[in-house]
Design an enzyme around this catalytic site. Structure first.
Site, PDB file in Angstrom:
ATOM      1  N   CYS A 122     104.264  92.581  31.191  1.00  0.00           N
ATOM      2  CA  CYS A 122     103.322  93.191  30.240  1.00  0.00           C
ATOM      3  C   CYS A 122     103.982  93.369  28.867  1.00  0.00           C
ATOM      4  CB  CYS A 122     102.764  94.500  30.794  1.00  0.00           C
ATOM      5  SG  CYS A 122     101.274  95.078  29.935  1.00  0.00           S
ATOM      6  N   HIS A 143     101.629  93.659  36.096  1.00  0.00           N
ATOM      7  CA  HIS A 143     102.632  94.611  36.578  1.00  0.00           C
ATOM      8  C   HIS A 143     102.874  94.446  38.076  1.00  0.00           C
ATOM      9  CE1 HIS A 143     102.651  97.387  33.000  1.00  0.00           C
ATOM     10  NE2 HIS A 143     101.452  96.858  32.835  1.00  0.00           N
ATOM     11  N   GLU A 179     105.361  95.387  39.719  1.00  0.00           N
ATOM     12  CA  GLU A 179     106.077  96.578  40.208  1.00  0.00           C
ATOM     13  C   GLU A 179     105.132  97.684  40.661  1.00  0.00           C
ATOM     14  OE1 GLU A 179     105.252  97.327  35.877  1.00  0.00           O
ATOM     15  OE2 GLU A 179     105.813  95.612  37.127  1.00  0.00           O
TER      16      GLU A 179
END
Length: 220
Positions: free
Chosen positions: A82, A181, A183
């Site tokens: 991002c 994202h 994560e």
């Protein structure tokens, strides 16, 4: 052969903790990086999601802008998610005129291309080189890639919906970037892919040698 790699996460702003946890689950030694000396101690770097303008300003304040650029030029593997994708781009559209980037990947990205925070969404993304089917991706004030240079491989595009076809994952050599994202999803495939890039990188041994040389110099 020792496959242990030390990967730093740029810890100036953004979702640092989530990347550290994902990297650790992938078997890497994960460390936050806030200072140039901490950058010197890692084999690779992750630039997390967050706010790219703030991250740019803090990189200058903490004296990391030029050291990171130098390590990238030297071949250090870097992954940006991002805001991290924006920080790796050579050209940023809709950013502040004075916004700086690490300028590692030859690409043009549009900041906040998918809209504001309220326009955040999830979508399926097909990613080349990563097995297991489409990636369930989370987009939060995300950029997209409008143009890439000849040395950049497009790895992923949104597969359906209004944003279908938009480029959201790229790689150039040891540099990897996604507009989304990973994560935040619990799906470790992107992080495992990056850890493997680091393990295969010849730069890793060079970074380790440099640390040993610095330690020897200090001991004299």
């Amino acid at each position: 052969m020792n496959d242990a790699v030390t990967i730093g996460v740029l810890a100036l702003q953004g979702d640092v903790r989530e990347h550290l946890a994902a990297l650790a689950e992938c078997g890497a030694l994960a460390r936050p990086v806030r200072r140039p000396e901490e950058l010197d101690a890692v084999d690779a770097l992750v630039i997390p999601g967050g706010e790219s303008t703030t991250m740019s300003n803090l990189a200058i304040t903490f004296g990391l802008l030029e050291p990171v650029r130098k390590r990238i030029a030297g071949g250090m593997p870097v992954y940006g998610s991002c805001a991290g994708m924006i920080m790796l781009a050579t050209t940023v559209l809709d950013g502040r005129p004075d916004q700086e980037s690490f300028a590692g990947i030859d690409m043009t990205v549009r900041r906040n291309a998918f809209g504001r925070q309220v326009d955040s969404f999830e979508a399926a993304v097909a990613i080349d080189d990563i097995a297991g089917g489409d990636f369930h991706a989370v987009f939060i004030r995300a950029p997209w890639v409008e143009e890439v240079g000849a040395e950049v491989s497009v790895l992923g595009r949104v597969t359906a919906g209004p944003a279908a076809g938009r480029i959201v994952a790229v790689r150039q050599g040891n540099l990897l970037a996604t507009a989304f994202h990973p994560e935040l999803t619990g799906d470790l495939r992107v992080h495992r892919y990056f850890v493997e890039i680091v393990r295969q990188s010849s730069v890793r041994s060079g970074a380790a040698a440099g640390r040993l040389e610095a330690q020897a110099e200090d001991a004299r």
